[in-house]
Scaffold this motif. Structure first.
Motif, PDB file in Angstrom:
ATOM      1  N   LEU A  52      -4.299  32.641  -0.773  1.00  0.00           N
ATOM      2  CA  LEU A  52      -4.796  33.781  -0.010  1.00  0.00           C
ATOM      3  C   LEU A  52      -4.508  33.567   1.471  1.00  0.00           C
ATOM      4  O   LEU A  52      -4.873  32.520   2.032  1.00  0.00           O
ATOM      5  CB  LEU A  52      -6.302  33.943  -0.211  1.00  0.00           C
ATOM      6  CG  LEU A  52      -6.807  34.029  -1.663  1.00  0.00           C
ATOM      7  CD1 LEU A  52      -8.308  34.248  -1.669  1.00  0.00           C
ATOM      8  CD2 LEU A  52      -6.087  35.121  -2.433  1.00  0.00           C
ATOM      9  N   PRO A  53      -3.876  34.521   2.129  1.00  0.00           N
ATOM     10  CA  PRO A  53      -3.637  34.386   3.570  1.00  0.00           C
ATOM     11  C   PRO A  53      -4.945  34.264   4.344  1.00  0.00           C
ATOM     12  O   PRO A  53      -5.984  34.797   3.940  1.00  0.00           O
ATOM     13  CB  PRO A  53      -2.900  35.682   3.930  1.00  0.00           C
ATOM     14  CG  PRO A  53      -2.346  36.195   2.642  1.00  0.00           C
ATOM     15  CD  PRO A  53      -3.305  35.762   1.583  1.00  0.00           C
ATOM     16  N   ARG A  54      -4.877  33.572   5.437  1.00  0.00           N
ATOM     17  CA  ARG A  54      -6.070  33.349   6.260  1.00  0.00           C
ATOM     18  C   ARG A  54      -6.698  34.674   6.689  1.00  0.00           C
ATOM     19  O   ARG A  54      -7.924  34.806   6.722  1.00  0.00           O
ATOM     20  CB  ARG A  54      -5.682  32.521   7.479  1.00  0.00           C
ATOM     21  CG  ARG A  54      -6.795  32.327   8.493  1.00  0.00           C
ATOM     22  CD  ARG A  54      -6.293  31.562   9.699  1.00  0.00           C
ATOM     23  NE  ARG A  54      -7.320  31.425  10.719  1.00  0.00           N
ATOM     24  CZ  ARG A  54      -7.137  30.788  11.871  1.00  0.00           C
ATOM     25  NH1 ARG A  54      -5.964  30.245  12.137  1.00  0.00           N
ATOM     26  NH2 ARG A  54      -8.118  30.702  12.747  1.00  0.00           N
ATOM     27  N   SER A  55      -5.863  35.652   7.005  1.00  0.00           N
ATOM     28  CA  SER A  55      -6.387  36.931   7.478  1.00  0.00           C
ATOM     29  C   SER A  55      -7.273  37.606   6.438  1.00  0.00           C
ATOM     30  O   SER A  55      -8.292  38.215   6.774  1.00  0.00           O
ATOM     31  CB  SER A  55      -5.227  37.860   7.855  1.00  0.00           C
ATOM     32  OG  SER A  55      -4.346  38.054   6.751  1.00  0.00           O
ATOM     33  N   LEU A  56      -6.911  37.488   5.157  1.00  0.00           N
ATOM     34  CA  LEU A  56      -7.716  38.103   4.105  1.00  0.00           C
ATOM     35  C   LEU A  56      -9.068  37.410   3.986  1.00  0.00           C
ATOM     36  O   LEU A  56     -10.103  38.064   3.843  1.00  0.00           O
ATOM     37  CB  LEU A  56      -6.967  38.051   2.779  1.00  0.00           C
ATOM     38  CG  LEU A  56      -7.603  38.765   1.583  1.00  0.00           C
ATOM     39  CD1 LEU A  56      -6.527  39.287   0.640  1.00  0.00           C
ATOM     40  CD2 LEU A  56      -8.545  37.855   0.805  1.00  0.00           C
ATOM     41  N   VAL A  57      -9.076  36.073   4.052  1.00  0.00           N
ATOM     42  CA  VAL A  57     -10.323  35.322   3.915  1.00  0.00           C
ATOM     43  C   VAL A  57     -11.243  35.606   5.097  1.00  0.00           C
ATOM     44  O   VAL A  57     -12.467  35.715   4.944  1.00  0.00           O
ATOM     45  CB  VAL A  57     -10.025  33.818   3.794  1.00  0.00           C
ATOM     46  CG1 VAL A  57     -11.311  33.009   3.743  1.00  0.00           C
ATOM     47  CG2 VAL A  57      -9.184  33.544   2.547  1.00  0.00           C
ATOM     48  N   GLU A  58     -10.671  35.755   6.276  1.00  0.00           N
ATOM     49  CA  GLU A  58     -11.489  35.992   7.464  1.00  0.00           C
ATOM     50  C   GLU A  58     -12.097  37.385   7.494  1.00  0.00           C
ATOM     51  O   GLU A  58     -12.977  37.649   8.316  1.00  0.00           O
ATOM     52  CB  GLU A  58     -10.651  35.757   8.720  1.00  0.00           C
ATOM     53  CG  GLU A  58     -10.327  34.285   8.956  1.00  0.00           C
ATOM     54  CD  GLU A  58      -9.528  34.066  10.220  1.00  0.00           C
ATOM     55  OE1 GLU A  58      -8.958  35.058  10.738  1.00  0.00           O
ATOM     56  OE2 GLU A  58      -9.468  32.915  10.687  1.00  0.00           O
ATOM     57  N   GLU A  59     -11.638  38.277   6.615  1.00  0.00           N
ATOM     58  CA  GLU A  59     -12.233  39.613   6.558  1.00  0.00           C
ATOM     59  C   GLU A  59     -13.640  39.593   5.977  1.00  0.00           C
ATOM     60  O   GLU A  59     -14.365  40.578   6.091  1.00  0.00           O
ATOM     61  CB  GLU A  59     -11.333  40.554   5.743  1.00  0.00           C
ATOM     62  CG  GLU A  59     -10.050  40.926   6.467  1.00  0.00           C
ATOM     63  CD  GLU A  59      -9.174  41.831   5.628  1.00  0.00           C
ATOM     64  OE1 GLU A  59      -9.517  42.054   4.437  1.00  0.00           O
ATOM     65  OE2 GLU A  59      -8.154  42.324   6.136  1.00  0.00           O
ATOM     66  N   GLY A  60     -14.007  38.495   5.333  1.00  0.00           N
ATOM     67  CA  GLY A  60     -15.382  38.345   4.888  1.00  0.00           C
ATOM     68  C   GLY A  60     -15.547  38.330   3.386  1.00  0.00           C
ATOM     69  O   GLY A  60     -14.603  38.527   2.614  1.00  0.00           O
ATOM     70  N   LEU A  75     -13.299  39.146  -0.192  1.00  0.00           N
ATOM     71  CA  LEU A  75     -13.005  38.039  -1.099  1.00  0.00           C
ATOM     72  C   LEU A  75     -13.432  38.378  -2.531  1.00  0.00           C
ATOM     73  O   LEU A  75     -12.800  37.941  -3.496  1.00  0.00           O
ATOM     74  CB  LEU A  75     -13.708  36.772  -0.609  1.00  0.00           C
ATOM     75  CG  LEU A  75     -13.337  35.461  -1.309  1.00  0.00           C
ATOM     76  CD1 LEU A  75     -11.845  35.192  -1.188  1.00  0.00           C
ATOM     77  CD2 LEU A  75     -14.122  34.303  -0.710  1.00  0.00           C
ATOM     78  N   ARG A  76     -14.493  39.170  -2.683  1.00  0.00           N
ATOM     79  CA  ARG A  76     -14.947  39.522  -4.024  1.00  0.00           C
ATOM     80  C   ARG A  76     -13.962  40.445  -4.752  1.00  0.00           C
ATOM     81  O   ARG A  76     -14.055  40.592  -5.966  1.00  0.00           O
ATOM     82  CB  ARG A  76     -16.324  40.183  -3.941  1.00  0.00           C
ATOM     83  CG  ARG A  76     -17.439  39.242  -3.490  1.00  0.00           C
ATOM     84  CD  ARG A  76     -18.802  39.867  -3.626  1.00  0.00           C
ATOM     85  NE  ARG A  76     -19.842  38.966  -3.155  1.00  0.00           N
ATOM     86  CZ  ARG A  76     -20.438  39.047  -1.977  1.00  0.00           C
ATOM     87  NH1 ARG A  76     -20.092  40.025  -1.144  1.00  0.00           N
ATOM     88  NH2 ARG A  76     -21.375  38.189  -1.618  1.00  0.00           N
ATOM     89  N   ARG A  77     -13.066  41.049  -4.028  1.00  0.00           N
ATOM     90  CA  ARG A  77     -12.075  41.908  -4.662  1.00  0.00           C
ATOM     91  C   ARG A  77     -10.894  41.120  -5.230  1.00  0.00           C
ATOM     92  O   ARG A  77     -10.060  41.686  -5.927  1.00  0.00           O
ATOM     93  CB  ARG A  77     -11.553  42.921  -3.644  1.00  0.00           C
ATOM     94  CG  ARG A  77     -12.630  43.836  -3.058  1.00  0.00           C
ATOM     95  CD  ARG A  77     -12.063  44.695  -1.955  1.00  0.00           C
ATOM     96  NE  ARG A  77     -13.116  45.473  -1.294  1.00  0.00           N
ATOM     97  CZ  ARG A  77     -12.932  46.198  -0.199  1.00  0.00           C
ATOM     98  NH1 ARG A  77     -11.728  46.236   0.356  1.00  0.00           N
ATOM     99  NH2 ARG A  77     -13.929  46.869   0.327  1.00  0.00           N
TER     100      ARG A  77
END
Length: 399
Positions: free
Chosen positions: A258-266, A270-272
């Motif tokens: 997972l790219p860092r940007s996706l994880v940092e979205e909260g 992440l649940r998606r």
């Protein structure tokens, strides 16, 4: 010959180069040098050992894909495997790291007698044989230091401190610093801040009936759904198939980057990830929905799902607390030695050594072993008798 008949000669040349580079790296990494090197003498020692390599000091050299078109699927075939093998940013992988990781993934790092678990058991036996004391269930609660040198380790739940001259830690660097209870030096802070996550390794465990596993499915499968899309998220999966148990159940462990940007979205984003990974897994395993028994991930904060009924039923978590952090694939501000090195073995507390996947992240599991051997060298070098024992223990002539 079956998949790429039009590029048979370039593929053969590619593997000849990988094999030749592997032999040279075996000589370099087996030269009893410290990775990563620190100071003038250690750097000179490594430079001498790496003198015959067709790469510069940062791992750059001839592109192994030079003879392949930029969009040829053979590139994807190699990239899919190597992106999961190391712990450095896979988008910035050097030719040296790519050649070594690909070779290790296809038989050059073969382990007998139980694989990695068997190797751990072997090391445990060696520790006991040489008078060591194993406490595999104990957990370190604090590391005490006095006048800049490590003195003891306190164990959680026990009113006991174990005195030591060296402490070797395989934890995350920030966790090691927390255990010391001390403010890090500016130099060490700069080192830690130079470590930046690029990707996170997400893991999803899917329990299925054994008959759901496709005939001929290997123990590990790399799946790319669309060659035109980036090799990340659900478009690139690493699927590990476990053995069937006595009840005919198989665990498929699915990993995605997972790219860092996706994880940092909260957490909400992440649940998606779980449903998207399951949909992608359904492209690889036919009729997945009707054979799933349970789904769980330690990372997304969602409950374990019981899939035996028509409607998934959340099951109370077996563990307390928040979701476990994902392993990261990192980039460093400084250009790493040989394109594979990371944080130094020595911390800013004398005798406190970091021996983990962060030291030689560009070589994956082999890098962890090299870090451990380097830490052992630093410890035994302080005592001539220990140095002799270490050399005898790992010599080729040793029984």
């Amino acid at each position: 010959n079956r998949e790429f008949p039009e590029i048979q000669r370039p593929v053969e040349d590619f593997y000849r180069r990988v094999e030749a580079v592997g032999a040279l790296l075996d000589r370099t990494l087996g030269a009893d040098v410290l990775l990563p090197p620190e100071g003038f003498w250690e750097r000179r020692e490594l430079a001498r050992a790496a003198a015959g390599l067709p790469f510069d000091r940062h791992g750059a050299g001839r592109d192994p894909f030079a003879e392949f078109a930029s969009d040829h699927p053979f590139r994807t075939y190699v990239e899919a495997q190597t992106r999961f093998a190391g712990a450095l940013d896979p988008d910035a992988m050097t030719p040296l790291a790519r050649a070594r990781l690909h070779a290790a993934g296809f038989g050059h790092a073969w382990l007998a007698e139980g694989g990695v678990d068997g190797l751990r058991e072997l090391f445990a036996e060696k520790i006991v044989q040489h008078g060591g004391d194993l406490r595999l269930r104990d957990r370190a609660e604090a590391i005490a230091a006095h006048r800049g040198r490590v003195r003891s380790v306190s164990l959680a739940g026990l009113d006991e401190s174990v005195g030591c001259g060296f402490a070797l830690c395989g934890l995350d660097p920030a966790e090691v610093q927390r255990l010391t209870g001390q403010e890090p030096s500016r130099h060490w802070i700069r080192r830690l801040l130079g470590l930046r996550a690029r990707y996170h390794r997400y893991v999803l465990n899917v329990v299925v009936r054994a008959e759901a596993v496709p005939v001929g499915m290997a123990g590990r499968v790399y799946a790319v759904l669309d060659l035109r899309r980036p090799l990340a998220e659900e478009n690139l999966l690493c699927i590990d198939r476990g053995p069937a148990d006595e009840l005919g159940r198989v665990v498929l462990t699915v990993s995605a980057l997972l790219p860092r940007s996706l994880v940092e979205e909260g957490a909400e984003h992440l649940r998606r990830v779980r449903p998207r990974v399951l949909r992608a897994l359904g492209e690889i395993v036919p009729f997945l929905d009707r054979h799933m028994l349970a789904v769980d991930s330690p990372h997304d904060g969602l409950a374990l799902e019981d899939r035996r009924g028509v409607v998934p039923v959340p099951v109370e978590l077996r563990r307390a607390g928040a979701a476990e952090p994902m392993e990261t694939l990192d980039a460093f501000d400084e250009t790493p030695w040989l394109g594979v090195c990371g944080l130094p073995l020595r911390t800013d507390i004398e005798g406190l050594l970091l021996a983990s996947r962060h030291n030689v992240p560009g070589l994956g599991a082999e890098g962890e072993l090299l870090a451990a051997l380097g830490a052992a060298r630093l410890v035994t070098r302080s005592d001539p008798s220990r140095e002799r024992m270490r050399r005898e223990l790992w010599s080729k002539d040793a029984p």
